[in-house]
Design a protein around this motif. Structure first.
Motif, PDB file in Angstrom:
ATOM      1  N   ILE A   1       4.883  65.732  51.844  1.00  0.00           N
ATOM      2  CA  ILE A   1       3.993  66.659  51.131  1.00  0.00           C
ATOM      3  C   ILE A   1       4.708  67.172  49.878  1.00  0.00           C
TER       4      ILE A   1
ATOM      5  N   MET B   1       4.471  68.490  41.682  1.00  0.00           N
ATOM      6  CA  MET B   1       4.936  68.380  43.068  1.00  0.00           C
ATOM      7  C   MET B   1       6.320  67.724  43.062  1.00  0.00           C
TER       8      MET B   1
ATOM      9  N   ASN C   1      11.892  85.064  47.164  1.00  0.00           N
ATOM     10  CA  ASN C   1      10.886  84.524  48.070  1.00  0.00           C
ATOM     11  C   ASN C   1      10.332  83.233  47.495  1.00  0.00           C
ATOM     12  N   THR C   2       9.994  82.300  48.364  1.00  0.00           N
ATOM     13  CA  THR C   2       9.113  81.235  47.911  1.00  0.00           C
ATOM     14  C   THR C   2       7.686  81.755  48.026  1.00  0.00           C
ATOM     15  N   ASN C   3       6.779  81.144  47.262  1.00  0.00           N
ATOM     16  CA  ASN C   3       5.388  81.590  47.259  1.00  0.00           C
ATOM     17  C   ASN C   3       4.625  80.731  48.251  1.00  0.00           C
ATOM     18  N   SER C   4       4.839  81.013  49.499  1.00  0.00           N
ATOM     19  CA  SER C   4       4.311  80.170  50.574  1.00  0.00           C
ATOM     20  C   SER C   4       2.788  80.113  50.525  1.00  0.00           C
ATOM     21  N   PRO C   5       2.180  78.958  50.852  1.00  0.00           N
ATOM     22  CA  PRO C   5       2.853  77.733  51.291  1.00  0.00           C
ATOM     23  C   PRO C   5       3.303  76.824  50.137  1.00  0.00           C
ATOM     24  N   LEU C   6       4.516  76.352  50.253  1.00  0.00           N
ATOM     25  CA  LEU C   6       5.011  75.190  49.500  1.00  0.00           C
ATOM     26  C   LEU C   6       4.882  75.322  47.988  1.00  0.00           C
ATOM     27  N   LEU C   7       5.109  76.534  47.506  1.00  0.00           N
ATOM     28  CA  LEU C   7       5.047  76.776  46.065  1.00  0.00           C
ATOM     29  C   LEU C   7       6.260  77.610  45.660  1.00  0.00           C
TER      30      LEU C   7
ATOM     31  N   MET D   1      10.361  83.301  40.532  1.00  0.00           N
ATOM     32  CA  MET D   1      11.279  83.142  41.653  1.00  0.00           C
ATOM     33  C   MET D   1      12.347  82.085  41.353  1.00  0.00           C
TER      34      MET D   1
ATOM     35  N   PHE E   1       7.770  83.278  52.410  1.00  0.00           N
ATOM     36  CA  PHE E   1       6.879  84.376  52.784  1.00  0.00           C
ATOM     37  C   PHE E   1       5.836  83.838  53.756  1.00  0.00           C
TER      38      PHE E   1
ATOM     39  N   MET F   1      -0.202  82.395  55.319  1.00  0.00           N
ATOM     40  CA  MET F   1       0.573  81.589  54.377  1.00  0.00           C
ATOM     41  C   MET F   1       1.324  80.447  55.069  1.00  0.00           C
TER      42      MET F   1
ATOM     43  N   GLN G   1       7.580  75.068  58.237  1.00  0.00           N
ATOM     44  CA  GLN G   1       7.297  75.315  56.818  1.00  0.00           C
ATOM     45  C   GLN G   1       8.375  76.201  56.194  1.00  0.00           C
TER      46      GLN G   1
ATOM     47  N   PRO H   1      -0.245  83.987  44.124  1.00  0.00           N
ATOM     48  CA  PRO H   1       0.862  83.951  45.072  1.00  0.00           C
ATOM     49  C   PRO H   1       1.378  85.357  45.380  1.00  0.00           C
ATOM     50  N   MET H   2       1.679  85.602  46.637  1.00  0.00           N
ATOM     51  CA  MET H   2       2.258  86.891  47.039  1.00  0.00           C
ATOM     52  C   MET H   2       3.713  86.670  47.402  1.00  0.00           C
ATOM     53  N   THR H   3       4.509  87.673  47.235  1.00  0.00           N
ATOM     54  CA  THR H   3       5.885  87.604  47.689  1.00  0.00           C
ATOM     55  C   THR H   3       6.199  88.903  48.396  1.00  0.00           C
TER      56      THR H   3
ATOM     57  N   MET I   1      -0.497  72.029  56.979  1.00  0.00           N
ATOM     58  CA  MET I   1       0.172  72.251  55.683  1.00  0.00           C
ATOM     59  C   MET I   1      -0.420  71.336  54.611  1.00  0.00           C
TER      60      MET I   1
ATOM     61  N   GLY J   1      -2.315  72.976  51.459  1.00  0.00           N
ATOM     62  CA  GLY J   1      -1.785  72.607  50.149  1.00  0.00           C
ATOM     63  C   GLY J   1      -0.954  73.721  49.528  1.00  0.00           C
ATOM     64  N   PRO J   2      -0.156  73.380  48.493  1.00  0.00           N
ATOM     65  CA  PRO J   2       0.736  74.356  47.855  1.00  0.00           C
ATOM     66  C   PRO J   2      -0.043  75.545  47.310  1.00  0.00           C
ATOM     67  N   GLY J   3       0.399  76.762  47.657  1.00  0.00           N
ATOM     68  CA  GLY J   3      -0.263  77.971  47.188  1.00  0.00           C
ATOM     69  C   GLY J   3      -1.594  78.243  47.859  1.00  0.00           C
ATOM     70  N   GLY J   4      -1.963  77.425  48.832  1.00  0.00           N
ATOM     71  CA  GLY J   4      -3.247  77.602  49.520  1.00  0.00           C
ATOM     72  C   GLY J   4      -3.162  78.638  50.623  1.00  0.00           C
ATOM     73  N   HIS J   5      -4.160  78.618  51.491  1.00  0.00           N
ATOM     74  CA  HIS J   5      -4.115  79.546  52.615  1.00  0.00           C
ATOM     75  C   HIS J   5      -4.628  78.863  53.873  1.00  0.00           C
ATOM     76  N   PHE J   6      -4.230  79.417  55.015  1.00  0.00           N
ATOM     77  CA  PHE J   6      -4.471  78.758  56.295  1.00  0.00           C
ATOM     78  C   PHE J   6      -5.629  79.364  57.083  1.00  0.00           C
TER      79      PHE J   6
END
Lengths: 515, 515
Positions: free
Chosen positions: A60, A86, A236-242, A247, A266, A272, A283, B5-7, B426, B430-435
């Motif tokens: 990913i 990516m 912090n990373t800007n979860s998910p995967l960003l 940062m 995070f 997230m 993750q 994005p949140m941190t 995941m 995707g990156p920066g997405g939400h679950f």
């Protein structure tokens, strides 16, 4: 005549003498957990998490917003997609990265007696950073001010259990956002001689300001600072995967300056990160490893360390939850991953409670016990964090100090020497007797047992007649007494002048050029 | 569009949905600690404690007030002084005694699904017994009444985390002292189908009443009761080194009836035992071993078990302290001694706090964590104990339930299966997405994470607008809701009649003959 025998079921209230009014604290000292770390996952399970996070990084990947960061990663050997931003990482790059990271590091404090080791079985307790709000019982919950920052740093200076000023406590919302990091850093450098964590590293220029001010405080060159780090901090990373530009800038600047930096995803499970503990840890681990690659790409061998923050949200409301059973388990497992990688680990003392009440206490305990048992090396937010990190609470700071003091005392070894075994005292007291007056007791009167900072052990009548104050109300009185007794640690006036001149110059530049 | 994005440092308040109003609890189930016990003393140190306690038993001895108890001990081979009533024990007698004690036992509940195992890595949580006072937020601290007893037992029945009704909660001071044990036992038998701990075993006749009522409740003979114990209970020694008639009577009657009984020295270091942890543990251990000898002398092979209570007093005031670092350490070491002897161990969830506040919570945590880590088999006073055991608190019962539920959830294993590792989720988020909306999350919506009984995770505004209730105020509402929803478990009317008839007959006898 000996007193009537008492038992668990027949004990009745008794008169206790009024409690000594002096605040008693243990001295500033390193805290180590001499016991083996508490582990809840098997080696195979840890390996499964590790391998799954490698698959995430390879299949990913992580989105990296900033061009400089992508350039570093590309040079390090990552697979960077110019269009999607990516970045994918193969197993070899991760292994190479991990082998370059030191397993421990030292943070030099302005007062050398307060210099810290981070790694192994050592634990560093650092106070809260980041909240926009501050609260105390007198004025309630409100926007943070610079006065609050100064009072908070003074209290952290006075509370020996905290090794590290973790980030000035609260955002001073009464100061301009573009320059407030300078004022916060000035408060940290001048109001305590403990090591500090600079705040607002999420821009390249601000990060540089913190580095420059540290060089002035320690009177050292850039090279000397890199050899003898003066602070540690985290991104912090800007979860998910960003990983966004703010940062990655912070992480790169810390790496270039050789200052220790944790990489903390995070990952709030269900929002997230996946709604499973294992998935969130996979993750988290992938994002930590990606951050490690970037830091090592910027400066090979720079001290970076594992950041744990994984908790979960309330699935019914989306509200973040902290100090939960899942949070405890994620601490244990994250520490196992960090040990596998032979890197130090950071976690936090958390609660979602809106009040400094029983919930705040039990969620803090559900954070601190796992941190201690898991050998967490750097416990950030260890004092003062409330309401999921939105509030810096003065009463919570005192509550946390008591909790951590108790855990540190619990780790002190038990003395099993012949005299401590107490047979002579038992013979002296005799069956049905009492030990108050024995020689053995008199020798230990002052130091035998833990002395609390906050707990009230007086009997009901005495407690009631003295105002029926609960622990939170007593914490309010404790911090006020500490603040009233604050003494500023000495600082060379020339250094102070230099700091002030730097701040004045930078404020002018910021006013002129913008952030 | 994905959210900004949140941190950790930039997260701001967000709107959470109103919390579901239903009380959610895990089901009644056994709690086991699958991890190795946490130990803080070396094998050599444990051996030193053991040998020192043998020296106490051989050189100083224990004073035994009651003639019947001395006769049992003499027959067992102890050295009994007729004039001083001092009893000394040699090493061989201790070893012989220890070899006869079962390493685990079963307590049969009226509802077979609530039958308990005590020993090994199993943990039983039993509620408070003994306090003369009761408290709740509405009526404050006051003398206990039979109404309080009944309400408390109903709540214990309704709280699944408590395995065992530990002793009717509070003394009903509105009932005559000579016969109240009959009423308390009636409440325990009829208002819950969990196993119970009878109270007021400190006289021979009262102990027999509890045994007779248990036989009626279980519809069994004396022999059958001994084969299938229906309750467990405990006695205190009258520390230091004294066993009075009330306590030895209780222990002997339990042994003769084959009902499990713990022997719990009342060793508050600095008052009833030496002002050193090692010394207090030596004395505790000696007194436990002496109690074991008496029980085995009364009936060889009867289940007796190790009672831990060692804490310390505040040396400045003499006030008992609970949930302290010393208390935690004494739990760890006592559990090591019990494991050495291959006997189950009992300890307690304690606090000295006068209020259900942050102190009550952190002292409870400093009791419960060590109990769980040390594999304490029977945690008495696990719910409702306040103010050093002088008060039975309804709000504290709810607070304790939450703490224990969280610890039990923490012991549940983490699922590391492929689906839980969450890679598909995941990729979907995707990156920066939400679950929130992923398939993975929707599958786990209901059960992914711990659901609290008491914790409030709502955001500040929602919490404030709903009354700003702290955890103690919310606990008040929780127990009222539980009580309002109470349903009495079924009991054969013939058994109820038989119980009532027994109580009526005994009350007549007591009125006629005295206690």
């Amino acid at each position: 005549m000996s007193p009537a025998p008492m038992t668990e079921r027949t004990r009745r209230p008794h008169t206790r003498r009024a409690r000594d009014a002096a605040l008693t604290q243990p001295p500033f000292r390193a805290v180590r957990n001499p016991h083996p770390p508490f582990e809840i996952a098997s080696a195979d399970e840890i390996d499964a998490l590790h391998r799954a996070s490698l698959r995430v990084l390879k299949d990913i990947g992580m989105k990296v917003s900033d061009g400089r960061a992508r350039d570093f990663l590309k040079r390090a050997g990552a697979d960077v997609n110019r269009d999607t931003h990516m970045v994918r990482f193969d197993d070899g790059l991760i292994e190479e990265t991990l082998s370059a990271i030191p397993s421990a590091f030292t943070v030099h404090a302005r007062n050398p007696q307060k210099t810290l080791t981070v790694g192994g079985d050592a634990m560093v307790f650092a106070t809260v950073c980041g909240p926009p709000f501050v609260s105390d019982l007198d004025r309630g919950r409100r926007d943070g001010t610079y006065e609050d920052v100064c009072n908070f740093v003074k209290l952290v200076h006075g509370l020996n259990i905290f090794h590290h000023e973790g980030g000035a406590g609260v955002e001073p919302l009464d100061l301009p956002v573009a320059s407030r990091h300078l004022d916060m850093m000035y408060a940290q450098i001048t109001l305590t001689d403990k090591a500090w964590e600079p705040t607002w590293l999420n821009s390249r220029k601000r990060a540089r300001d913190c580095i420059e001010m540290a060089k002035i405080a320690m009177q050292c060159s850039e090279e000397e600072l890199a050899e003898r780090p003066a602070f540690c901090t985290g991104i912090n990373t800007n979860s998910p995967l960003l990983l966004d530009g703010a940062m990655s800038d912070g992480l790169i600047e810390m790496a270039l300056a050789g200052q220790p930096c944790n990489v903390t995803p995070f990952t709030l499970a269900g929002a997230m990160s996946p709604a499973s503990l294992a998935g969130s840890l996979v993750q988290q681990n992938a994002e930590v490893l990606a951050g490690f690659v970037l830091a090592q790409a910027a400066r090979k061998g720079t001290p970076v360390y594992y950041g744990h923050f994984t908790s979960n949200v309330d699935m019914r409301t989306g509200a973040p939850a902290f100090g939960t059973p899942e949070y405890a388990k994620s601490i244990f497992i994250s520490a196992q991953l960090a040990r596998r990688y032979e890197v130090p680990i950071r976690s936090s003392n958390t609660t979602a409670s809106a009040a400094v009440d029983a919930q705040a206490a039990y969620e803090a305990e559900m954070s601190c016990w796992p941190c201690v048992l898991a050998h967490i090396n750097h416990m950030l937010h260890a004092g003062g964090w409330l309401e999921g990190g939105l509030v810096c609470s003065f009463e919570k700071l005192i509550l946390d100090a008591e909790i951590l003091q108790m855990l540190a005392a619990m780790l002190e070894p038990v003395d099993f020497s012949e005299d401590e075994l107490g047979l002579a005292a038992m013979a002296e007291a005799g069956p049905g007797g009492h030990f108050f007056g024995t020689q053995h007791t008199l020798q230990r009167y002052e130091t035998a047992f833990y002395t609390p900072l906050l707990s009230d052990w007086r009997n009901f009548e005495t407690w009631r007649d003295d105002g029926s104050r609960n622990a939170t109300e007593r914490a309010n009185r404790v911090w006020k007494r500490l603040l009233a007794g604050y003494e500023q640690p000495p600082l060379d006036p020339a250094i102070d002048e230099e700091l002030k001149a730097y701040i004045a110059r930078r404020k002018e530049e910021i006013a002129r050029d913008g952030e």
